[in-house]
Design a protein around this motif. Structure first.
Motif, PDB file in Angstrom:
ATOM      1  N   ALA A  34      13.293   3.603  -5.157  1.00 31.47           N
ATOM      2  CA  ALA A  34      12.082   2.775  -5.222  1.00 31.47           C
ATOM      3  C   ALA A  34      11.788   2.354  -6.660  1.00 31.47           C
ATOM      4  N   ALA A  38      11.373  -1.510  -7.544  1.00 31.76           N
ATOM      5  CA  ALA A  38       9.983  -1.907  -7.821  1.00 31.76           C
ATOM      6  C   ALA A  38       9.918  -3.106  -8.770  1.00 31.76           C
ATOM      7  N   ARG A  71       0.038  -0.410  -4.096  1.00 30.20           N
ATOM      8  CA  ARG A  71       0.030  -0.775  -2.670  1.00 30.20           C
ATOM      9  C   ARG A  71       0.162  -2.289  -2.510  1.00 30.20           C
ATOM     10  N   GLU A  74       3.642  -3.437  -3.068  1.00 27.95           N
ATOM     11  CA  GLU A  74       4.531  -3.067  -1.954  1.00 27.95           C
ATOM     12  C   GLU A  74       4.551  -4.176  -0.907  1.00 27.95           C
ATOM     13  N   TYR A  85       8.201  -4.536  -0.906  1.00 29.13           N
ATOM     14  CA  TYR A  85       8.706  -3.437  -0.070  1.00 29.13           C
ATOM     15  C   TYR A  85       9.625  -2.484  -0.838  1.00 29.13           C
ATOM     16  N   TYR A  86       9.295  -2.212  -2.082  1.00 31.31           N
ATOM     17  CA  TYR A  86      10.140  -1.339  -2.889  1.00 31.31           C
ATOM     18  C   TYR A  86      10.201   0.082  -2.348  1.00 31.31           C
ATOM     19  N   LEU A  87       9.099   0.592  -1.777  1.00 32.02           N
ATOM     20  CA  LEU A  87       9.135   1.936  -1.177  1.00 32.02           C
ATOM     21  C   LEU A  87       9.940   1.929   0.131  1.00 32.02           C
TER      22      LEU A  87
END
Length: 122
Positions: A34, A38, A71, A74, A85-87
């Protein structure tokens, strides 16, 4: 009977430790990926991604960031939409590794000395 209880407690402790180690391995892999996926401007978001093990004894490990805009980045990023959507990517890109770690952990626990010798005396 008391001997069986000791065996169950020993097995439970071994399984619990193994699962905790497994969860930390998986969370670390997701966190590291992540960080790479990111969005990057100042580096604050990437540096802030970490794992929390405060609930590890209950089988919970959290990967995330305390940064206020984490958030939002993300789910939305107009400047660099490929960095959204890195996580999620951290999880998806490690799916094979995660399956391998889970399988190895289960194999180790189920074939461990304490598990293989476990028989009830009653």
């Amino acid at each position: 009977m008391a001997d069986d209880t000791k065996k169950v407690m020993k097995l439970n402790s071994s399984v619990s430790r193994s699962v905790q180690v497994m969860l930390v391995k998986i969370a670390t892999a997701i966190s590291n990926t992540a960080k790479i996926a990111a969005p990057y401007l100042s580096g604050t978001l990437r540096r802030s991604i970490s794992i929390s093990t405060t609930k590890l004894s209950r089988g919970i490990v959290v990967v995330g960031s305390p940064v206020a805009y984490a958030r939002r980045r993300e789910f939305e990023n107009n400047l660099h939409p490929d960095r959204k959507y890195y996580l999620k990517k951290g999880y998806e890109l490690n799916a094979g590794y995660i399956r391998t770690v889970i399988k190895q952990t289960l194999d180790t626990v189920l074939n461990s000395e304490s598990g293989a010798d476990f028989t009830f005396s009653g």
